[in-house]
Motif scaffolding. Structure first.
Motif, PDB file in Angstrom:
ATOM      1  N   GLU A 171       0.837  -1.210   0.000  1.00 31.07           N
ATOM      2  CA  GLU A 171       0.000   0.000   0.000  1.00 31.07           C
ATOM      3  C   GLU A 171       0.871   1.260   0.000  1.00 31.07           C
ATOM      4  OE1 GLU A 171      -2.054   1.811   3.766  1.00 31.07           O
ATOM      5  OE2 GLU A 171      -3.219   0.107   3.057  1.00 31.07           O
ATOM      6  N   ARG A 208      -6.641   1.295 -12.520  1.00 29.63           N
ATOM      7  CA  ARG A 208      -7.893   1.561 -11.805  1.00 29.63           C
ATOM      8  C   ARG A 208      -7.896   0.739 -10.517  1.00 29.63           C
ATOM      9  NH1 ARG A 208      -8.995  -1.708 -16.179  1.00 29.63           N
ATOM     10  NH2 ARG A 208     -10.243  -3.595 -15.813  1.00 29.63           N
ATOM     11  N   SER A 209      -8.400   1.355  -9.436  1.00 26.38           N
ATOM     12  CA  SER A 209      -8.365   0.712  -8.125  1.00 26.38           C
ATOM     13  C   SER A 209      -9.186   1.538  -7.148  1.00 26.38           C
ATOM     14  CB  SER A 209      -6.924   0.609  -7.612  1.00 26.38           C
ATOM     15  OG  SER A 209      -6.379   1.908  -7.407  1.00 26.38           O
ATOM     16  N   TRP A 210      -9.396   0.961  -5.973  1.00 30.27           N
ATOM     17  CA  TRP A 210     -10.098   1.698  -4.926  1.00 30.27           C
ATOM     18  C   TRP A 210      -9.279   2.903  -4.476  1.00 30.27           C
ATOM     19  CZ3 TRP A 210      -9.970   0.670   0.888  1.00 30.27           C
ATOM     20  CH2 TRP A 210     -10.927   1.444   1.541  1.00 30.27           C
ATOM     21  N   ALA A 312      -9.984  -4.972  -2.919  1.00 32.74           N
ATOM     22  CA  ALA A 312      -9.075  -3.849  -2.701  1.00 32.74           C
ATOM     23  C   ALA A 312      -9.524  -3.038  -1.518  1.00 32.74           C
ATOM     24  CB  ALA A 312      -9.010  -2.967  -3.947  1.00 32.74           C
TER      25      ALA A 312
END
Length: 314
Positions: A171, A208-210, A312
């Protein structure tokens, strides 16, 4: 299923509420009396029916150690203690041995989901003996997100916290990459709609992701992040991940650089660190520093304007 929950803060309180909504009997204890169902740990243990399960959600380090010390004296053989905080994985073996000497089981759980977990569920990384983990499955099934993913029995005692530690290290690297990209876009005269560029990436792109969704949300609230100071804390797991990499001779250049970038943010007002601070506030409700240098409380989870995918979650 009946369970005692120790620590009813942003994570523990929401987890207790999610379990209650799923039909479990939750008795909570918190050092703030207004949040607590009992006056202390001894009363909590007395209220629980044997064999008991007590889930500890207090800060890592001394608070967790002190809580487990007290539970070791109060609980009985056949009971189980779950450490769901962000403890160091090396502490898990010590706690398992300590409790095991009294016939008490121990399970470590890395929990990810932040302030969104009540609504969307918590990703759970579990370490411990199979017999203890199996007893806790009704709790895990209620806490995890719907669907096949969001839960793993990662291995023996310590595996849950080790997996969560690496998760948080990854992260660090992802947030740092987004933050540096934002700073570069802000620095050029060619791109005139920086928030729009990030919004355009939310669909159809490989990044693309949270976290990208939360980045866009942060820019909607403060387009140039002028309300934030470029200061980002590290909560420990990043350091532990880098140290574990040293111990195992595994190169982690991206994660290590992201950790050092947070250190540098405390020396000057870093533009990239404004984005890291904004993202930490968005997904975890972590406190941020205003441009005037004042510390502000973390944000609560908003309604449902940005829903993280199951795969995610922090």
């Amino acid at each position: 299923m009946q369970i005692g929950m120790v620590g009813l803060g942003k994570m523990g309180g929401n987890m207790a509420e999610r379990l209650r909504r799923a039909g479990h009997d939750v008795i909570g204890y918190d050092r703030h009396p207004e949040n607590s169902d009992v006056a202390g740990l001894d009363e909590l243990v007395q209220r629980l029916q044997a064999p008991r399960v007590v889930w500890v959600m207090v800060p890592a380090g001394d608070p967790t150690r002190a809580t487990i010390d007290q539970l070791c004296e109060a609980l009985s053989p056949g009971d189980i203690v779950v450490d769901g905080g962000n403890s160091h994985y090396r502490d898990d073996k010590k706690h398992a041995d300590q409790l095991g000497s009294r016939g008490i089981g121990f399970v470590d759980v890395g929990v990810s989901g932040g302030v969104w977990g009540l609504q969307n569920g918590y990703a759970l990384m579990v370490g411990g003996d199979a017999e203890h983990v199996d007893r806790l499955m009704p709790i895990f099934q209620s806490l995890k997100p719907e669907g096949e993913d969001g839960y793993v029995h990662a291995g023996t005692v310590g595996a849950g916290h080790f997996a969560k530690m690496v998760h948080n290290g990854i992260e660090y690297g992802i947030m740092q990459a987004f933050a540096e990209g934002w700073e570069l876009l802000e620095a050029t005269d060619i791109v005139t709609d920086v928030p729009g560029a990030f919004k355009s990436w939310r669909t159809g792109t490989v990044i693309r992701s949270w976290l990208l969704d939360l980045l866009v949300r942060a820019l909607d609230q403060d387009p140039d992040l002028s309300e934030l100071k470029g200061y980002a804390e590290d909560s420990g797991e990043g350091r532990w991940t880098v140290q574990a990499a040293v111990d195992h001779a595994v190169p982690l250049p991206a994660i290590t650089a992201a950790l050092y970038a947070r250190f540098s943010s405390r020396q000057e007002d870093s533009p990239a660190m404004k984005m890291v601070a904004a993202l930490r506030n968005q997904f975890g409700g972590h406190a941020v520093a205003s441009a005037e240098g004042q510390r502000t409380k973390g944000a609560d989870a908003p309604g449902a304007d940005v829903t993280p995918p199951v795969e995610a979650q922090h």
